[in-house]
Design a protein around this motif. Sequence first.
Motif, PDB file in Angstrom:
ATOM      1  N   GLU A 132      38.900   1.432   7.480  1.00 48.18           N
ATOM      2  CA  GLU A 132      37.494   1.039   7.439  1.00 48.18           C
ATOM      3  C   GLU A 132      36.768   1.329   8.746  1.00 48.18           C
ATOM      4  N   ASP A 149      24.558  -0.545   9.948  1.00 46.19           N
ATOM      5  CA  ASP A 149      24.976  -1.556   8.981  1.00 46.19           C
ATOM      6  C   ASP A 149      25.296  -0.947   7.630  1.00 46.19           C
ATOM      7  N   ARG A 152      28.613   0.674   7.589  1.00 49.69           N
ATOM      8  CA  ARG A 152      29.692  -0.309   7.508  1.00 49.69           C
ATOM      9  C   ARG A 152      29.953  -0.714   6.059  1.00 49.69           C
ATOM     10  N   ILE A 153      28.883  -1.010   5.351  1.00 46.87           N
ATOM     11  CA  ILE A 153      29.019  -1.433   3.957  1.00 46.87           C
ATOM     12  C   ILE A 153      29.632  -0.320   3.124  1.00 46.87           C
ATOM     13  N   LEU A 154      29.135   0.870   3.306  1.00 50.43           N
ATOM     14  CA  LEU A 154      29.645   1.978   2.505  1.00 50.43           C
ATOM     15  C   LEU A 154      31.101   2.273   2.847  1.00 50.43           C
ATOM     16  N   ALA A 156      33.257   0.168   3.872  1.00 54.28           N
ATOM     17  CA  ALA A 156      34.057  -0.910   3.276  1.00 54.28           C
ATOM     18  C   ALA A 156      34.236  -0.668   1.784  1.00 54.28           C
ATOM     19  N   SER A 157      33.201  -0.182   1.128  1.00 48.33           N
ATOM     20  CA  SER A 157      33.289   0.091  -0.299  1.00 48.33           C
ATOM     21  C   SER A 157      34.267   1.220  -0.569  1.00 48.33           C
ATOM     22  N   ALA A 160      37.702  -0.045  -0.234  1.00 44.04           N
ATOM     23  CA  ALA A 160      38.093  -0.827  -1.406  1.00 44.04           C
ATOM     24  C   ALA A 160      38.487   0.097  -2.554  1.00 44.04           C
ATOM     25  N   LEU A 198      30.952   5.547  -6.517  1.00 45.74           N
ATOM     26  CA  LEU A 198      30.223   5.213  -5.293  1.00 45.74           C
ATOM     27  C   LEU A 198      29.309   6.343  -4.829  1.00 45.74           C
ATOM     28  N   ALA A 201      25.550   5.794  -4.279  1.00 47.00           N
ATOM     29  CA  ALA A 201      25.228   4.979  -3.108  1.00 47.00           C
ATOM     30  C   ALA A 201      25.409   5.795  -1.827  1.00 47.00           C
TER      31      ALA A 201
ATOM     32  N   SER B 157      33.628  -3.147  -4.496  1.00 45.26           N
ATOM     33  CA  SER B 157      32.663  -2.808  -3.453  1.00 45.26           C
ATOM     34  C   SER B 157      31.750  -3.980  -3.157  1.00 45.26           C
ATOM     35  N   ALA B 160      33.578  -6.434  -1.128  1.00 45.66           N
ATOM     36  CA  ALA B 160      33.672  -6.011   0.266  1.00 45.66           C
ATOM     37  C   ALA B 160      32.363  -6.290   0.992  1.00 45.66           C
ATOM     38  N   ILE B 164      31.609  -8.827   4.227  1.00 49.15           N
ATOM     39  CA  ILE B 164      30.955  -8.432   5.468  1.00 49.15           C
ATOM     40  C   ILE B 164      29.776  -9.346   5.784  1.00 49.15           C
ATOM     41  N   ARG B 168      29.408 -11.652   9.132  1.00 52.43           N
ATOM     42  CA  ARG B 168      28.260 -11.653  10.038  1.00 52.43           C
ATOM     43  C   ARG B 168      27.688 -13.060  10.172  1.00 52.43           C
ATOM     44  N   PRO B 197      22.688  -1.510   0.012  1.00 58.58           N
ATOM     45  CA  PRO B 197      23.173  -0.124   0.003  1.00 58.58           C
ATOM     46  C   PRO B 197      23.958   0.222  -1.257  1.00 58.58           C
ATOM     47  N   PRO B 200      22.116   1.707  -5.550  1.00 57.91           N
ATOM     48  CA  PRO B 200      22.095   2.980  -6.284  1.00 57.91           C
ATOM     49  C   PRO B 200      23.334   3.164  -7.153  1.00 57.91           C
ATOM     50  N   ALA B 201      24.477   2.813  -6.611  1.00 57.13           N
ATOM     51  CA  ALA B 201      25.717   2.962  -7.381  1.00 57.13           C
ATOM     52  C   ALA B 201      25.753   1.999  -8.554  1.00 57.13           C
TER      53      ALA B 201
END
Lengths: 206, 206
Positions: A132, A149, A152-154, A156-157, A160, A198, A201, B157, B160, B164, B168, B197, B200-201
């Motif tokens: 990650e 940010d 980071r989310i993407l 993490a996805s 996963a 994914l 996204a 996702s 995840a 996060i 935070r 984020p 879209p997915a």
Amino acid sequence: MTQERPDLRERKKRATQEALREAALRLALEHGTANVRVADIAEAAGVSPRTYNNYFSSREQAIVAAVTARREARIAEATAAQPAHIPLADAVTTAIVQVYTTPGDDDHPALLLIATDPALRHAFLDTTAGIEAPLTTAMARRLGHTDQDTARILAASVTAAVRIALERWLRPATGSAAGLVVPTGSLPDLLRDALAPLAPALDAAR
Amino acid sequence: MTQERPDLRERKKRATQEALREAALRLALEHGTANVRVADIAEAAGVSPRTYNNYFSSREQAIVAAVTARREARIAEATAAQPAHIPLADAVTTAIVQVYTTPGDDDHPALLLIATDPALRHAFLDTTAGIEAPLTTAMARRLGHTDQDTARILAASVTAAVRIALERWLRPATGSAAGLVVPTGSLPDLLRDALAPLAPALDAAR
DNA sequence: ACGCAAACTTGCGTGCACGCAAGTTTTGCC
DNA sequence: GGCAAAACTTGCGTGCACGCAAGTTTGCGT
């Protein structure tokens, strides 16, 4: 690249780490996972049991590390190596498939062992989390640092999704007989399929 | 709904579980996390130490469970309760925000404790993984059962992303002084930002 | 009402993770 | 070259997780 580390200390540390890793794997393959004591691993690596615990916090972790070592670094490199103009989804998918389908050639028996033992399987899947951070920075770089940010989310996805792909890859191994365990059930396909949802996204992030 | 379980056995199990949870939390709040022995928790709950370990596999897990209990069930309900015609991304976001911003009102001291202790924080974040399964089935239902696998990836996702956001949320608590720890730094906003984020997915899944 | 089978609890034993406080090696600096 | 600080190793002690094999409670069919 930040690759220079000819520090004596550093080299020794790496050496000990590797000694422990490989001792753990070798003993596990020879005597079966259940019959390996931490003391044995430490002795085989020539350090005290206490030192072993400075490097790994569980037997499973040590064994699995023999296979997963350096994967994080390779992910970072592979992602960075993708041409800048292709869509993010393609870049990430390609990089990941590349890393996960180029394992050390001699660790097939290890994967077989991992697939067999539930605890090892779990430990192995847990190491996925390690990608990650490298993924985050690599993706952030691509996104032009504008949205740390989101990266980071993407990341993490993606992580996963990779974990799920690996999970599916290892699951058939639990099946009845032995046959060709570690099914090699087309890991690339599993990875691509897992990452596909994914893509929207990933590509939406500008 | 599968809600009937007035089995005597079941009721006793739930009771023991709750007794353990609350004993763990109470003792942790009273004496500090480090000064709570497993034996104490077991005794306070009126069971043997060995039985405690049949329910929880770590002290942290028991303490944290006092706060996270039933969250998985609530996620399932909240997601199912969203109107069928709104976009998936909105449905999921709303459901999650709803669940995470309606904590038991009496567990603010508990969250403060959790935010303080690294081990507890980790255990707390780990419980997030528990929402993946319920989310998967809820989302699969929405997607018309056509794509079970996609649902799984998306649910993972989302999970995840939630993790996060919680991370935070708890991080500022580690800051210097004490002040108003558990910053209440607008959890809803953190959740929404983390999920954005992925929209879209989520919406691309038909 | 009775009794068997399944589920749950408990005590015991083993191996383990990890904090702590020495000892030992490596490094950077004069 | 030598020395003080920093990094790493090690032994010890404590608390813990968990397998196993009784013992106990609950569920259910007859």
